[in-house]
Design a protein around this motif. Structure first.
Motif, PDB file in Angstrom:
ATOM      1  N   GLU A  37      -1.320  -1.535 -12.925  1.00 26.32           N
ATOM      2  CA  GLU A  37      -2.231  -2.561 -12.392  1.00 26.32           C
ATOM      3  C   GLU A  37      -2.739  -2.210 -10.989  1.00 26.32           C
ATOM      4  O   GLU A  37      -3.529  -2.955 -10.400  1.00 26.32           O
ATOM      5  N   ALA A  38      -2.331  -1.069 -10.467  1.00 28.47           N
ATOM      6  CA  ALA A  38      -2.679  -0.742  -9.079  1.00 28.47           C
ATOM      7  C   ALA A  38      -4.136  -0.322  -8.924  1.00 28.47           C
ATOM      8  O   ALA A  38      -4.779   0.130  -9.872  1.00 28.47           O
ATOM      9  N   VAL A  89      -2.844   3.869  -2.873  1.00 32.64           N
ATOM     10  CA  VAL A  89      -2.580   3.014  -4.017  1.00 32.64           C
ATOM     11  C   VAL A  89      -2.341   1.604  -3.499  1.00 32.64           C
ATOM     12  O   VAL A  89      -1.521   1.395  -2.598  1.00 32.64           O
ATOM     13  N   GLY A  90      -3.064   0.658  -4.056  1.00 35.02           N
ATOM     14  CA  GLY A  90      -2.905  -0.725  -3.603  1.00 35.02           C
ATOM     15  C   GLY A  90      -2.313  -1.593  -4.687  1.00 35.02           C
ATOM     16  O   GLY A  90      -2.734  -1.547  -5.844  1.00 35.02           O
ATOM     17  N   LEU A  91      -1.285  -2.369  -4.324  1.00 35.06           N
ATOM     18  CA  LEU A  91      -0.752  -3.372  -5.244  1.00 35.06           C
ATOM     19  C   LEU A  91      -1.187  -4.720  -4.688  1.00 35.06           C
ATOM     20  O   LEU A  91      -0.846  -5.051  -3.538  1.00 35.06           O
ATOM     21  N   LEU A 120       0.837  -1.191   0.000  1.00 28.11           N
ATOM     22  CA  LEU A 120       0.000   0.000   0.000  1.00 28.11           C
ATOM     23  C   LEU A 120       0.881   1.253   0.000  1.00 28.11           C
ATOM     24  O   LEU A 120       1.886   1.303   0.707  1.00 28.11           O
ATOM     25  N   ILE A 121       0.476   2.242  -0.812  1.00 26.22           N
ATOM     26  CA  ILE A 121       1.141   3.555  -0.774  1.00 26.22           C
ATOM     27  C   ILE A 121       0.093   4.557  -0.280  1.00 26.22           C
ATOM     28  O   ILE A 121      -1.067   4.502  -0.714  1.00 26.22           O
ATOM     29  N   ALA A 122       0.491   5.460   0.594  1.00 24.24           N
ATOM     30  CA  ALA A 122      -0.454   6.462   1.100  1.00 24.24           C
ATOM     31  C   ALA A 122       0.177   7.841   0.999  1.00 24.24           C
ATOM     32  O   ALA A 122       1.246   8.076   1.557  1.00 24.24           O
ATOM     33  N   PHE A 123      -0.506   8.741   0.284  1.00 23.44           N
ATOM     34  CA  PHE A 123      -0.001  10.107   0.105  1.00 23.44           C
ATOM     35  C   PHE A 123      -0.968  11.139   0.658  1.00 23.44           C
ATOM     36  O   PHE A 123      -2.185  11.025   0.474  1.00 23.44           O
ATOM     37  N   GLU A 124      -0.386  12.200   1.219  1.00 24.15           N
ATOM     38  CA  GLU A 124      -1.150  13.446   1.372  1.00 24.15           C
ATOM     39  C   GLU A 124      -0.707  14.342   0.220  1.00 24.15           C
ATOM     40  O   GLU A 124       0.452  14.285  -0.211  1.00 24.15           O
ATOM     41  N   HIS A 125      -1.630  15.161  -0.294  1.00 28.35           N
ATOM     42  CA  HIS A 125      -1.246  16.065  -1.380  1.00 28.35           C
ATOM     43  C   HIS A 125      -2.114  17.325  -1.378  1.00 28.35           C
ATOM     44  O   HIS A 125      -3.079  17.429  -0.609  1.00 28.35           O
TER      45      HIS A 125
END
Ligand code: GLN
Length: 283
Positions: free
Chosen positions: A257-258, A275-277, A234-239
């Motif tokens: 593919e995410a 974002v989930g892989l 899992l990727i986690a961003f604040e933006h």
């Protein structure tokens, strides 16, 4: 003069300088080492002259020199803990507390009680990574930053809050080793030419600006992240609130593919991208 009178007088002054009256109250409470309960109980106590002098000089820095109150008291509360802050780090924001909370939920949903490896990239004061480690004992957290000065502050916070966190000096992935289940980042995202408040300008530029559109770090991270992710990750961003679509496009380009989940903050601003892989975030 008693504390109540001093508070009223200082808050009146704050309004003249278009500063926040809540910040003035915080400054007075913190500098007199009182929690809110004690502070209200002691409102009628006399203020002694040496304290008054010290308080007034700090108040002046806030009102006239735009020094953030958190720099004057030396810490900021984040996720229930006092984090040391200095001119070397961004002052933790409340939106970022929501990022921590979302990551904890996603951990519960997708990693259950597994021990996992977590990286907080561009950690600044350490607030995200340290809070995650304190909240979830199954997270083995590393925190990194390009700024050595920031890492000094982050290391102090690791020690002070007794967190089990590894500190790595690295420009993004340059010195990062290993693979992670979760990578979280709140990188600098203000567009280079955006005009920020005087008080924000007192924070380090390296923590604020992210290129012409403010999205340079997201592209660099997403483009290079794959070798640092486990198969299920899992990727986690604040933006920034206008960066949702371009970040979505970076993910489509580099991680086609995410699965992608985008969320708003409590002010209804588009603020987070997950974002989930091999994790379906859409259900
Ligand atoms: N990750 C840190 C925070 O959330 C620092 C962010 C930054 O400096 N851009 O506060």
């Amino acid at each position: 003069m008693n504390y109540e009178q001093l508070l009223k007088k200082s808050q009146k002054e704050a309004l003249k300088y278009q500063k926040e009256i809540e910040a003035v109250k915080l400054l007075l409470m913190e500098l007199s080492h009182q929690d809110p309960h004690m502070f209200y109980l002691n409102l009628k106590n006399e203020v002694d002259t040496s304290f008054l002098k010290m308080f007034e000089s700090k108040l002046e820095l806030y009102l006239k020199e735009d020094v953030p109150v958190q720099h004057l008291i030396g810490h900021a509360y984040f996720y229930g803990h006092p984090f040391l802050v200095s001119q070397a780090v961004l002052i933790p924001r409340s939106e970022t507390e929501q990022l921590v909370e979302e990551v904890l939920y996603l951990y519960d949903d997708h990693f259950e009680n597994k021990d996992i490896d977590v990286l907080d990239l561009g950690t600044g004061s350490g607030c995200i990574g340290i809070s995650l480690a304190l909240e979830e004992k199954h997270m083995n957290v590393s925190i990194s930053d390009i700024s050595e000065e920031a890492l000094e502050v982050a290391s102090e916070n690791v020690k002070k809050l007794n967190a089990n966190v590894k500190v790595v000096h690295s420009d993004l992935f340059q010195k990062i080793e290993g693979k992670f289940d979760i990578i979280v980042s709140n990188p600098p995202y203000i567009p280079n030419d955006e005009v920020v408040d005087n008080i924000v300008r007192k924070e380090p530029h390296v923590a604020l600006y992210g290129g012409i559109l403010g999205v340079d770090f997201y592209e660099r991270i997403i483009k290079n992240i794959r070798p640092y992710l486990k198969e299920k990750a899992l990727i986690a961003f604040e933006h920034g609130y206008m960066q949702k679509d371009v970040i979505y496009k970076f993910v489509e380009k580099y991680l086609p593919e995410a699965s992608i989940l985008q969320k708003q903050d409590l002010q209804q601003k588009d603020r987070f991208t997950f974002v989930g892989l091999n994790i379906d975030l859409t259900t």
